[in-house]
Design an enzyme around this catalytic site. Sequence first.
Site, PDB file in Angstrom:
ATOM      1  N   ASP A 199       0.840  -1.205   0.000  1.00 57.94           N
ATOM      2  CA  ASP A 199       0.000   0.000   0.000  1.00 57.94           C
ATOM      3  C   ASP A 199       0.872   1.250   0.000  1.00 57.94           C
ATOM      4  OD1 ASP A 199      -2.325  -1.706   0.345  1.00 57.94           O
ATOM      5  OD2 ASP A 199      -1.529  -2.042   2.344  1.00 57.94           O
ATOM      6  N   HIS A 230      -4.977  -3.486   6.031  1.00 56.66           N
ATOM      7  CA  HIS A 230      -4.723  -3.681   4.590  1.00 56.66           C
ATOM      8  C   HIS A 230      -6.072  -4.005   3.951  1.00 56.66           C
ATOM      9  CE1 HIS A 230      -3.006  -4.857   0.820  1.00 56.66           C
ATOM     10  NE2 HIS A 230      -3.417  -6.096   0.938  1.00 56.66           N
TER      11      HIS A 230
END
Length: 329
Positions: A159, A186
């Site tokens: 990410d 996440h």
Amino acid sequence: MKKPVVKVAVTGAAGQIGYSLLFRIASGEVFGQDTPVQLNLLELPAAIKSAEGTAMEIDDCGFPTLAGINISESAENAFDGIHWALFVGSKPRGPGMERNDLIRDNGPIFVAQGKALNRADRGVQIVVVGNPCNTNALIAQHNCRDIPATQFSAMTMLDENRAKAQLAKKAGVNVGDINIGIWGNHSSTMYPDFETGTIAGKKILDVIKDRAWLEGDFMKTVQQRGAAIIAARGKSSAASAASACIDHVKNLMHKTPDGKWFSCAVPSDGNSYGVPAGLLFSFPCRSQGNGKWEIVKGLPVSDYSRKKIDETTKELLAEREVVKDLLIK
Ligand code: NAD
Ligand code: LMR
């Protein structure tokens, strides 16, 4: 080779991420050209043959750093004496699913594998990639009596790398100039913190003055990138996930440069940013280069950031509730 052998277990070794990850570990890129690496591959019985094929190819690369490869369907064998456990093996999501739709299928994997970590070296570092990775790491950690919770982490580096790529394009700079942390899960509630992040040492908001883009397209692109890749490839990210896993390990092994941080989901200490103790939560972290992490303290949290951090905390608490039967108190 001057250094002792580093033993690394990789679960789900025959899968797509395994195919990108294993070669890079064997090549010496991660632990150094002076450090031999032993790979212990764990797979389901049906995928052992495929893991053997991957191992043949790793041998055929002729990496001087490769000390050997063991392939097993037993977690106890695969985790014997290991220094690193990279928990990749688990189902990926398909189109239209959220990562936490996998929780009841994948969660139990981390009960058994958490218990089998009692065979590992006491200093083992466990990195969970398999989704939903924060909560899977929580399950593994709760089921492992022998290893301190601080040695468990889950991967949010993908990410962070996605956020850096988007910001670099927008600002017309190199990704290496960007420092940004991911908060929370996440998942699509993760918060790429453009308020505390920097570009070449300046606040992101002073370089990219378009706050509407940062709150809108930027955030959405990062939060939804996994789904966009699935929609485009028909399969979830693999090479970029493997690369992020390599970054995660390297981040823990090298001293973080001054003024920078990296993203890593770790058990909350209960004294940081109002995140409940024990929750596996991505924070901006730093390392002294000893394989361990520390949460960066004292970052400013605006009302906007508070709302984002609270939202992702709420989701992780709900995930924890769904797997509470898999957690040992
Ligand atoms: P894949 O289906 O290609 O491979 C998974 C492998 O795991 C298969 O070979 C399977 O046999 C094996 N496996 C399943 N259960 C196992 C078990 N109990 N023990 C050992 N091996 C087992 O999947 P993939 O694309 O490699 O993705 C693996 C996981 O990583 C998925 O859950 C995916 O969603 C996740 N992922 C996470 C991130 C992240 O940023 N955290 C990024 C990409 C993918
Ligand atoms: C990703 O972020 O690419 C992975 O977590 C795979 C997925 O399901 O999105």
